[in-house]
Design a protein around this motif. Structure first.
Motif, PDB file in Angstrom:
ATOM      1  N   GLU A  17     -21.052  39.971  56.822  1.00  0.00           N
ATOM      2  CA  GLU A  17     -20.664  40.308  58.183  1.00  0.00           C
ATOM      3  C   GLU A  17     -19.462  41.246  58.116  1.00  0.00           C
ATOM      4  O   GLU A  17     -18.579  41.072  57.286  1.00  0.00           O
ATOM      5  CB  GLU A  17     -20.277  39.043  58.946  1.00  0.00           C
ATOM      6  N   ILE A  18     -19.454  42.234  58.997  1.00  0.00           N
ATOM      7  CA  ILE A  18     -18.334  43.172  59.038  1.00  0.00           C
ATOM      8  C   ILE A  18     -17.840  43.317  60.468  1.00  0.00           C
ATOM      9  O   ILE A  18     -18.575  43.068  61.423  1.00  0.00           O
ATOM     10  CB  ILE A  18     -18.716  44.549  58.455  1.00  0.00           C
ATOM     11  N   LYS A  26     -14.396  37.170  56.271  1.00  0.00           N
ATOM     12  CA  LYS A  26     -14.389  36.191  55.179  1.00  0.00           C
ATOM     13  C   LYS A  26     -14.098  34.777  55.665  1.00  0.00           C
ATOM     14  O   LYS A  26     -14.113  33.849  54.866  1.00  0.00           O
ATOM     15  CB  LYS A  26     -13.358  36.594  54.138  1.00  0.00           C
ATOM     16  N   ASN A  27     -13.818  34.591  56.952  1.00  0.00           N
ATOM     17  CA  ASN A  27     -13.445  33.271  57.456  1.00  0.00           C
ATOM     18  C   ASN A  27     -14.514  32.222  57.172  1.00  0.00           C
ATOM     19  O   ASN A  27     -14.206  31.110  56.739  1.00  0.00           O
ATOM     20  CB  ASN A  27     -13.150  33.322  58.956  1.00  0.00           C
ATOM     21  N   VAL A  30     -14.617  31.272  53.492  1.00  0.00           N
ATOM     22  CA  VAL A  30     -13.494  30.401  53.130  1.00  0.00           C
ATOM     23  C   VAL A  30     -13.762  28.974  53.585  1.00  0.00           C
ATOM     24  O   VAL A  30     -13.505  28.009  52.852  1.00  0.00           O
ATOM     25  CB  VAL A  30     -12.180  30.936  53.735  1.00  0.00           C
ATOM     26  N   LYS A  31     -14.319  28.802  54.776  1.00  0.00           N
ATOM     27  CA  LYS A  31     -14.610  27.461  55.289  1.00  0.00           C
ATOM     28  C   LYS A  31     -15.668  26.749  54.450  1.00  0.00           C
ATOM     29  O   LYS A  31     -15.589  25.552  54.214  1.00  0.00           O
ATOM     30  CB  LYS A  31     -15.091  27.534  56.739  1.00  0.00           C
ATOM     31  N   GLU A  32     -16.683  27.477  54.013  1.00  0.00           N
ATOM     32  CA  GLU A  32     -17.778  26.885  53.244  1.00  0.00           C
ATOM     33  C   GLU A  32     -17.383  26.574  51.804  1.00  0.00           C
ATOM     34  O   GLU A  32     -18.023  25.755  51.151  1.00  0.00           O
ATOM     35  CB  GLU A  32     -18.989  27.819  53.256  1.00  0.00           C
TER      36      GLU A  32
END
Length: 71
Positions: A17-18, A26-27, A30-32
């Motif tokens: 995703e951009i 990148k959120n 990072v969560k995954e």
């Protein structure tokens, strides 16, 4: 490549995703984290004993989270 720059995990995705300014989102990554239960894409771990990337299994994941295996 210096040791600190070598990735320990590789996740293969079809697309990232951009934002509107073409920066990577990148959120969610990072969560995954690196949990093979929640991630559906191929995920690989750098196995220092084999000096290569191996598929991240639940056994490897648990040994990392239980601190039985070092990164």
């Amino acid at each position: 490549m210096p040791n600190y720059a070598i990735p320990h995990f590789i996740r293969i995705r079809e697309a990232l995703e951009i934002t509107g300014t073409f920066k990577q989102c990148k959120n969610q990554l990072v969560k995954e984290e690196f949990d093979p239960i929640t991630i559906t894409e191929p995920l690989f771990f750098l196995d220092n004993s084999e000096k290569s990337f191996v598929p991240l299994t639940l056994q490897i994941y648990h040994s990392i989270t239980e601190k039985k295996r070092k990164l």
